[in-house]
Design a protein around this motif. Sequence first.
Motif, PDB file in Angstrom:
ATOM      1  N   ALA A  16       0.639  -1.445  -0.010  1.00  0.00           N
ATOM      2  CA  ALA A  16       0.111   0.064  -0.058  1.00  0.00           C
ATOM      3  C   ALA A  16       0.813   1.320  -0.142  1.00  0.00           C
ATOM      4  N   GLY A  17       2.159   1.186   0.413  1.00  0.00           N
ATOM      5  CA  GLY A  17       3.013   2.150   0.092  1.00  0.00           C
ATOM      6  C   GLY A  17       2.929   3.088   1.294  1.00  0.00           C
ATOM      7  N   HIS A  18       2.695   2.658   2.535  1.00  0.00           N
ATOM      8  CA  HIS A  18       2.395   3.405   3.844  1.00  0.00           C
ATOM      9  C   HIS A  18       3.890   3.132   4.515  1.00  0.00           C
ATOM     10  N   PHE A  19       4.664   4.070   4.269  1.00  0.00           N
ATOM     11  CA  PHE A  19       6.072   4.380   4.614  1.00  0.00           C
ATOM     12  C   PHE A  19       6.104   4.415   6.052  1.00  0.00           C
ATOM     13  N   SER A  20       5.389   5.225   6.840  1.00  0.00           N
ATOM     14  CA  SER A  20       5.354   5.522   8.162  1.00  0.00           C
ATOM     15  C   SER A  20       5.155   3.865   8.942  1.00  0.00           C
ATOM     16  N   VAL A  21       4.009   3.045   8.483  1.00  0.00           N
ATOM     17  CA  VAL A  21       3.702   2.033   9.090  1.00  0.00           C
ATOM     18  C   VAL A  21       4.761   0.841   8.813  1.00  0.00           C
ATOM     19  N   VAL A  22       5.417   1.079   7.645  1.00  0.00           N
ATOM     20  CA  VAL A  22       6.347   0.100   6.919  1.00  0.00           C
ATOM     21  C   VAL A  22       7.901   0.393   8.312  1.00  0.00           C
ATOM     22  N   LYS A  23       7.818   1.438   8.432  1.00  0.00           N
ATOM     23  CA  LYS A  23       9.167   1.994   9.488  1.00  0.00           C
ATOM     24  C   LYS A  23       8.812   1.344  10.727  1.00  0.00           C
ATOM     25  N   ILE A  24       7.629   1.705  10.994  1.00  0.00           N
ATOM     26  CA  ILE A  24       7.248   1.171  12.471  1.00  0.00           C
ATOM     27  C   ILE A  24       7.365  -0.326  12.734  1.00  0.00           C
ATOM     28  N   LEU A  25       7.024  -1.208  11.807  1.00  0.00           N
ATOM     29  CA  LEU A  25       6.751  -2.658  11.883  1.00  0.00           C
ATOM     30  C   LEU A  25       8.377  -3.057  11.536  1.00  0.00           C
ATOM     31  N   VAL A  26       9.071  -2.506  10.866  1.00  0.00           N
ATOM     32  CA  VAL A  26      10.516  -2.907  10.838  1.00  0.00           C
ATOM     33  C   VAL A  26      11.296  -2.646  12.253  1.00  0.00           C
ATOM     34  N   LYS A  28      10.023  -2.265  15.202  1.00  0.00           N
ATOM     35  CA  LYS A  28       9.358  -3.007  16.291  1.00  0.00           C
ATOM     36  C   LYS A  28      10.010  -4.513  16.026  1.00  0.00           C
ATOM     37  N   SER A  29      10.275  -5.141  14.902  1.00  0.00           N
ATOM     38  CA  SER A  29      10.528  -6.411  14.544  1.00  0.00           C
ATOM     39  C   SER A  29      12.037  -6.622  15.051  1.00  0.00           C
ATOM     40  N   ARG A  30      12.581  -5.292  15.175  1.00  0.00           N
ATOM     41  CA  ARG A  30      13.965  -5.624  15.740  1.00  0.00           C
ATOM     42  C   ARG A  30      13.899  -5.734  17.311  1.00  0.00           C
ATOM     43  N   ASP A  31      13.136  -5.075  17.785  1.00  0.00           N
ATOM     44  CA  ASP A  31      12.611  -5.020  19.344  1.00  0.00           C
ATOM     45  C   ASP A  31      12.470  -6.281  19.821  1.00  0.00           C
ATOM     46  N   VAL A  32      11.436  -6.903  18.932  1.00  0.00           N
ATOM     47  CA  VAL A  32      10.908  -8.653  19.190  1.00  0.00           C
ATOM     48  C   VAL A  32      12.052  -9.374  19.089  1.00  0.00           C
ATOM     49  N   GLN A  33      12.823  -9.019  18.034  1.00  0.00           N
ATOM     50  CA  GLN A  33      13.961 -10.144  17.752  1.00  0.00           C
ATOM     51  C   GLN A  33      15.160  -9.928  18.332  1.00  0.00           C
ATOM     52  N   GLY A  34      15.066  -9.144  19.504  1.00  0.00           N
ATOM     53  CA  GLY A  34      16.335  -9.114  20.528  1.00  0.00           C
ATOM     54  C   GLY A  34      17.410  -8.033  19.961  1.00  0.00           C
ATOM     55  N   GLY A  35      17.102  -7.340  18.778  1.00  0.00           N
ATOM     56  CA  GLY A  35      18.277  -6.277  18.127  1.00  0.00           C
ATOM     57  C   GLY A  35      19.191  -6.798  17.812  1.00  0.00           C
ATOM     58  N   ARG A  36      19.645  -8.280  17.804  1.00  0.00           N
ATOM     59  CA  ARG A  36      20.729  -8.946  17.202  1.00  0.00           C
ATOM     60  C   ARG A  36      20.895  -8.638  15.815  1.00  0.00           C
ATOM     61  N   LYS A  37      22.238  -8.382  15.160  1.00  0.00           N
ATOM     62  CA  LYS A  37      22.166  -7.961  13.809  1.00  0.00           C
ATOM     63  C   LYS A  37      22.038  -9.117  12.990  1.00  0.00           C
ATOM     64  N   GLU A  38      22.200 -10.353  13.348  1.00  0.00           N
ATOM     65  CA  GLU A  38      21.777 -11.472  12.289  1.00  0.00           C
ATOM     66  C   GLU A  38      20.415 -11.755  12.372  1.00  0.00           C
ATOM     67  N   THR A  39      19.724 -11.167  13.146  1.00  0.00           N
ATOM     68  CA  THR A  39      18.278 -11.728  13.365  1.00  0.00           C
ATOM     69  C   THR A  39      17.392 -10.466  12.974  1.00  0.00           C
ATOM     70  N   ASN A  40      18.000  -9.276  12.431  1.00  0.00           N
ATOM     71  CA  ASN A  40      17.022  -8.047  12.341  1.00  0.00           C
ATOM     72  C   ASN A  40      16.383  -8.281  11.167  1.00  0.00           C
ATOM     73  N   ASN A  41      16.816  -8.941  10.134  1.00  0.00           N
ATOM     74  CA  ASN A  41      16.026  -9.128   8.745  1.00  0.00           C
ATOM     75  C   ASN A  41      15.181 -10.066   8.639  1.00  0.00           C
ATOM     76  N   ILE A  42      14.731 -10.837   9.759  1.00  0.00           N
ATOM     77  CA  ILE A  42      14.017 -12.134   9.529  1.00  0.00           C
ATOM     78  C   ILE A  42      12.581 -11.544   9.039  1.00  0.00           C
ATOM     79  N   LEU A  43      11.945 -10.720   9.618  1.00  0.00           N
ATOM     80  CA  LEU A  43      10.370 -10.368   9.330  1.00  0.00           C
ATOM     81  C   LEU A  43      10.559  -9.470   7.841  1.00  0.00           C
ATOM     82  N   ILE A  44      11.665  -8.970   7.273  1.00  0.00           N
ATOM     83  CA  ILE A  44      11.659  -8.552   6.224  1.00  0.00           C
ATOM     84  C   ILE A  44      11.933  -9.239   5.206  1.00  0.00           C
ATOM     85  N   ARG A  45      12.522 -10.516   5.430  1.00  0.00           N
ATOM     86  CA  ARG A  45      12.828 -11.692   4.387  1.00  0.00           C
ATOM     87  C   ARG A  45      11.500 -12.694   4.212  1.00  0.00           C
ATOM     88  N   ILE A  46      10.599 -12.561   5.170  1.00  0.00           N
ATOM     89  CA  ILE A  46       9.577 -13.529   5.070  1.00  0.00           C
ATOM     90  C   ILE A  46       8.745 -13.356   3.478  1.00  0.00           C
TER      91      ILE A  46
END
Length: 131
Positions: A16-26, A28-46
């Motif tokens: 839908a091109g909702h930049f602010s929503v995408v930014k927040i979800l990305v 927040k996914s870092r927070d959920v994943q513990g902020g570790r570098k190797e896990t930061n991109n799990i949600l983005i890569r689904i």
Amino acid sequence: MRNSKGDTALHIAARAGHFSVVKILVEKSRDVQGGRKETNNILIRIQNKGKNTVLHEALRCPRSDVVKMLTEKDPELWCFVNEAGESPLYLAVKGGLTEIAREVLQSSHTCSRRAKRLDGITRRNYLGRLQ
């Protein structure tokens, strides 16, 4: 959670091109994943059932700000090919995002180097369309 097509909330927001929503979800996914570098991109890569990543979906919109933000977070997203055999680079060119496609082809990223070396349809069609 995913919908019946395998989309996450991030897929839907990117499409839908909702930049602010995408930014927040990305973020927040870092927070959920513990902020570790190797896990930061799990949600983005689904990938959804059509094997589309959020980058594929963002390129269908197209909103270059969403595309740039996603690929700054994970440049490897350019390497994913969906079920239809479409790379994000193909979708960028098809969607008229020539500046983004040009940047990818000129970058030193692994996927762009691979695309530059291809002799067939990929490199010639991409560069021909960018002229």
